[in-house]
Design a protein around this motif. Structure first.
Motif, PDB file in Angstrom:
ATOM      1  N   ASP A 197       0.855  -1.122  -0.045  1.00  0.00           N
ATOM      2  CA  ASP A 197       0.054  -0.227   0.126  1.00  0.00           C
ATOM      3  C   ASP A 197       0.659   1.192  -0.072  1.00  0.00           C
ATOM      4  N   LEU A 223      -4.750   1.185  -1.487  1.00  0.00           N
ATOM      5  CA  LEU A 223      -5.112   0.821  -0.112  1.00  0.00           C
ATOM      6  C   LEU A 223      -5.794  -0.576  -0.054  1.00  0.00           C
ATOM      7  N   ASP A 250      -7.011  12.157  -0.620  1.00  0.00           N
ATOM      8  CA  ASP A 250      -5.859  12.789   0.330  1.00  0.00           C
ATOM      9  C   ASP A 250      -5.262  11.654   1.110  1.00  0.00           C
ATOM     10  N   GLU A 251      -5.656  10.345   1.337  1.00  0.00           N
ATOM     11  CA  GLU A 251      -5.189   9.359   1.901  1.00  0.00           C
ATOM     12  C   GLU A 251      -3.796   9.339   1.813  1.00  0.00           C
ATOM     13  N   GLY A 252      -3.130   9.170   3.093  1.00  0.00           N
ATOM     14  CA  GLY A 252      -1.596   9.385   3.224  1.00  0.00           C
ATOM     15  C   GLY A 252      -0.836  10.614   2.990  1.00  0.00           C
ATOM     16  N   SER A 275       0.220  13.383   4.787  1.00  0.00           N
ATOM     17  CA  SER A 275      -0.281  13.920   6.088  1.00  0.00           C
ATOM     18  C   SER A 275       1.165  14.291   6.432  1.00  0.00           C
ATOM     19  N   ASN A 291      -6.571  14.307  14.593  1.00  0.00           N
ATOM     20  CA  ASN A 291      -6.723  13.005  14.231  1.00  0.00           C
ATOM     21  C   ASN A 291      -7.281  12.300  15.815  1.00  0.00           C
ATOM     22  N   TYR A 310     -10.973  10.776  14.398  1.00  0.00           N
ATOM     23  CA  TYR A 310     -10.749   9.162  14.250  1.00  0.00           C
ATOM     24  C   TYR A 310     -10.922   8.592  15.395  1.00  0.00           C
TER      25      TYR A 310
END
Length: 245
Positions: free
Chosen positions: A74, A97, A105-107, A109, A147, A151
């Motif tokens: 991933d 993923l 936008d995943e990852g 950060s 976060n 989450y």
């Protein structure tokens, strides 16, 4: 310099780079491993191999062909310019993923940027120290605060899954990693986070040590749910999240 990777990680990297070079010659300008491989916490049966790939305008259909059958591999696709930019300002892009190529936008950060800058394993391209990666500890602290209160707070709203060994490991060590980043401005592995949390929250030592024991547990419904352990995990999450303000 010869890089010694875990055998499964090496196999995935070899298959991926071979496919990329055949499918889109010259596209892959950089490839870096982050996550558990980079943080020396790789467990062969359960760990993903996480990557950051540098490629200009990759074709999504070509990427799907490349990734077909590469399980637990991933990561995200960026440009060198993206890495020199605050991840909050980087546009959405492709990422792989759980066996699916997506766009978003995943990852993107401070976690990935700082992991790459400080610990990234170079497979192809300049070394991380030469990339001028935007690695801002204060930006990381701001991100983990958000976060923790989004989450991770959801697990307090619905803690029903905390009867699972794997969920205990995921939540207890996950929030512990964020706390480590809050305190240090750096990144650590899940195992490293557990040892940090034992010192930071000694009154919760028992559930943290149990999370470390289940670091590699598969997801399986227990025959007799341990409600006391579930309550202990909730108590730890409450105190840990409160520490973020």
């Amino acid at each position: 310099m010869v890089i010694m990777l875990p055998p499964r990680a090496q196999d995935l990297v070899d298959r991926y780079t071979d496919r990329m070079d055949r499918e889109s010659p010259g596209l892959l300008q950089g490839l870096y491993l982050v996550g558990s491989v980079a943080l020396d916490d790789f467990h062969d049966e359960v760990s993903d191999v996480d990557f950051v790939a540098v490629a200009e305008n990759p074709d999504p259909e070509s990427l799907r062909k490349v990734h077909e059958g590469l399980e637990k591999f991933d990561g995200l696709y960026v440009t060198f310019e993206d890495l020199r930019t605050s991840p909050s300002k980087v546009p959405p892009g492709h990422f792989q993923l759980e066996g699916e190529l997506k766009t978003g936008d995943e990852g993107r950060s401070p976690v990935e940027w700082i992991t790459l800058a400080n610990y990234g394993v170079t497979i192809r391209g300049p070394r991380p120290a030469e990339l001028d990666v935007h690695a801002d500890p204060e930006e990381l602290r701001e991100w983990v605060r958000g976060n923790a209160n989004s989450y991770w707070r959801q697990w307090l709203d619905d803690p029903s899954d905390l009867i699972y060994d794997a969920a205990i490991a995921w939540t207890v060590l996950g929030i512990s990693r964020l706390h480590y980043s809050l305190v240090t401005g750096d990144i650590t592995s899940k195992s490293g986070a557990g040892h940090h949390a034992i010192k930071a929250f000694p009154e919760h030592r028992a559930v943290i040590e149990e999370a470390l024991r289940h670091r590699t547990s598969p997801i399986a419904r227990p025959e007799h749910p341990d409600l006391d352990r579930q309550a202990a995990a909730v108590a730890y999450l409450e105190e840990a999240i409160a520490s973020f303000g």
